[in-house]
Design an enzyme around this catalytic site. Sequence first.
Site, PDB file in Angstrom:
ATOM      1  CB  SER A 173       4.835  -1.573  12.359  1.00 41.36           C
ATOM      2  OG  SER A 173       4.362  -0.270  12.649  1.00 41.36           O
ATOM      3  CG  HIS A 217      -6.062   1.988   5.083  1.00 43.17           C
ATOM      4  ND1 HIS A 217      -5.683   2.902   6.031  1.00 43.17           N
ATOM      5  CD2 HIS A 217      -5.032   1.123   4.957  1.00 43.17           C
ATOM      6  CE1 HIS A 217      -4.463   2.599   6.470  1.00 43.17           C
ATOM      7  NE2 HIS A 217      -4.046   1.516   5.837  1.00 43.17           N
ATOM      8  CD  GLU A 235      -3.597  -2.216   7.302  1.00 43.18           C
ATOM      9  OE1 GLU A 235      -2.444  -2.393   6.907  1.00 43.18           O
ATOM     10  OE2 GLU A 235      -4.245  -1.201   7.031  1.00 43.18           O
ATOM     11  N   GLY A 288       2.051   2.392  11.047  1.00 47.65           N
ATOM     12  CA  GLY A 288       3.013   3.497  10.949  1.00 47.65           C
ATOM     13  C   GLY A 288       3.673   3.878  12.261  1.00 47.65           C
ATOM     14  N   GLY A 297       2.847  -1.022   4.377  1.00 47.94           N
ATOM     15  CA  GLY A 297       2.874   0.392   4.008  1.00 47.94           C
ATOM     16  C   GLY A 297       4.297   0.846   3.747  1.00 47.94           C
ATOM     17  N   GLY A 298       4.900   1.506   4.730  1.00 47.15           N
ATOM     18  CA  GLY A 298       6.211   2.119   4.567  1.00 47.15           C
ATOM     19  C   GLY A 298       7.281   1.219   3.951  1.00 47.15           C
ATOM     20  CG  ASN A 342      -1.785   1.214   1.345  1.00 47.47           C
ATOM     21  OD1 ASN A 342      -1.812   2.042   0.428  1.00 47.47           O
ATOM     22  ND2 ASN A 342      -2.505   1.344   2.443  1.00 47.47           N
ATOM     23  CD1 TRP A 343       3.666   1.334  -2.978  1.00 40.85           C
ATOM     24  CD2 TRP A 343       4.366   3.162  -4.070  1.00 40.85           C
ATOM     25  NE1 TRP A 343       4.848   1.032  -3.593  1.00 40.85           N
ATOM     26  CE2 TRP A 343       5.299   2.130  -4.274  1.00 40.85           C
ATOM     27  CE3 TRP A 343       4.588   4.392  -4.673  1.00 40.85           C
ATOM     28  CZ2 TRP A 343       6.450   2.313  -5.048  1.00 40.85           C
ATOM     29  CZ3 TRP A 343       5.731   4.578  -5.453  1.00 40.85           C
ATOM     30  CH2 TRP A 343       6.651   3.536  -5.627  1.00 40.85           C
ATOM     31  CE  LYS A 344      -0.397   3.232   4.908  1.00 38.57           C
ATOM     32  NZ  LYS A 344      -0.391   3.371   6.363  1.00 38.57           N
ATOM     33  CD  GLU A 361      -3.238   5.548   6.717  1.00 33.73           C
ATOM     34  OE1 GLU A 361      -3.194   5.531   5.467  1.00 33.73           O
ATOM     35  OE2 GLU A 361      -2.317   5.100   7.421  1.00 33.73           O
TER      36      GLU A 361
HETATM   37  P1  13P Z   1       2.839   0.599   7.779  1.00 31.83           P
HETATM   38  O1  13P Z   1       3.360  -0.716   7.232  1.00 31.83           O
HETATM   39  O2  13P Z   1       3.588   1.778   7.285  1.00 31.83           O
HETATM   40  O3  13P Z   1       2.696   0.533   9.266  1.00 31.83           O
HETATM   41  O4  13P Z   1       1.359   0.773   7.197  1.00 31.83           O
HETATM   42  C1  13P Z   1       0.459  -0.264   7.355  1.00 31.83           C
HETATM   43  C2  13P Z   1      -0.728   0.034   6.529  1.00 31.83           C
HETATM   44  O5  13P Z   1      -1.550   0.867   6.876  1.00 31.83           O
HETATM   45  C3  13P Z   1      -0.873  -0.690   5.266  1.00 31.83           C
HETATM   46  O6  13P Z   1      -2.138  -0.514   4.723  1.00 31.83           O
END
Ligand code: 13P
Length: 263
Positions: free
Chosen positions: A216, A103, A173, A179, A237-238, A7-9, A105
Site C-alpha cells: 500500500s 512474492h 512486504e 493491496g 503495486g497498484g 510490480n505490475w502484477k 501472492e
Molecule cells: P500494493 O502496492 O498494491 O499494495 O502491492 C504491493 C505489492 O505486493 C508489491 O509487490
Amino acid sequence: MIIVIANWKSNGSLPAIGEWCGEMVDKFPQIHIDKPGCQVCVCPPHIFISEFADKLGSLVQQPASGFALGSQDLSPYAMGAYTGEVNAQMLKEFFGSYAILGHSERRTLFGENSTALSQKVKQSFASDITPIFCVGETAGEREKISDVLDEQLEPLLQELKHRPDAKAIVAYEPVWAIGTGQAATPKVANEAHLLIKDKLAKIELTNSIKVVYGGSVTADNAKDFTGMPDIDGLLVGGASLKADSLLQIVQNVQNMQNMQNLV
Ligand code: 13P
C-alpha cells in the site's frame, strides 16, 4: 541510492503500456538528471517484457539511465524442456536485470516453496540477474515475525553463502499491507527491516543488500518510508500502474533525500 520497484502484477494492456512508457521516456531522464538519488525498476507480466524493452529503449539499455527492467518470476531451470517457463537467459535478451522472487501472492496462490525458490535464486545469480526476494508475515503471524522471516529468508541466505559477492534485494512486504490500503507505519516497517538486516549480517557478504518496503505504498506515504534509516527503497503495486503516480513517488522520495542530505 534508493530503488523504487514497480510490480505490475497481472495487469496491463498494449495501449496502457504505450502510454506509461511514453510518459517515462519523456519525463524520467530529466528527473534523474536533476536529482539522481533514486533508481526505478519496472517488472511487467512476462508477455509484456519485450514491449516494455522496445518502448523504453535506451532507458533500459543503458545502466546509467537509472531505469531498469525486471520480471515477476523466473524459471528454476535454464533453457530446455520446461513447458510454460521463462528463464533467466530469455529475460537477459530483453535487457532484464531484476526478478521478483517469492512474492506472497505466488507463495499462497501458486504454492511457491523454498525448494523452488533456492533454484530460482541460483538461476538468477548464474545469469547476473538481481533477485528481489520477497518476505513478510500475515496478520496472524505478527507475534512470531522473526521465526517467519528466518524460514522465508532461508533459500536466499543459503545461496548467498555460496555467492557472497552476488547482488540481491530483500523486499519486506507484510501480507496484511498488500493491496489493503493499510500500509505498515514507517516505524513498524523499519523495525522489520532492521530484523532482516541483522539476519543478513550473520553471513559474511561483500555486497550490501538493499531491503525495500512494499504494501500500500502511495505518493503520499512513500517518503515517510524512505526517510527511515533502514528502508532502502520501495516495491509498489497498484500505485505503479500509472506513470504519473510512479513519477510522483520518485520525486517525493528524491525531495526527501535532498532534504536529508542538507542536514
Ligand atoms: P500494493 O502496492 O498494491 O499494495 O502491492 C504491493 C505489492 O505486493 C508489491 O509487490
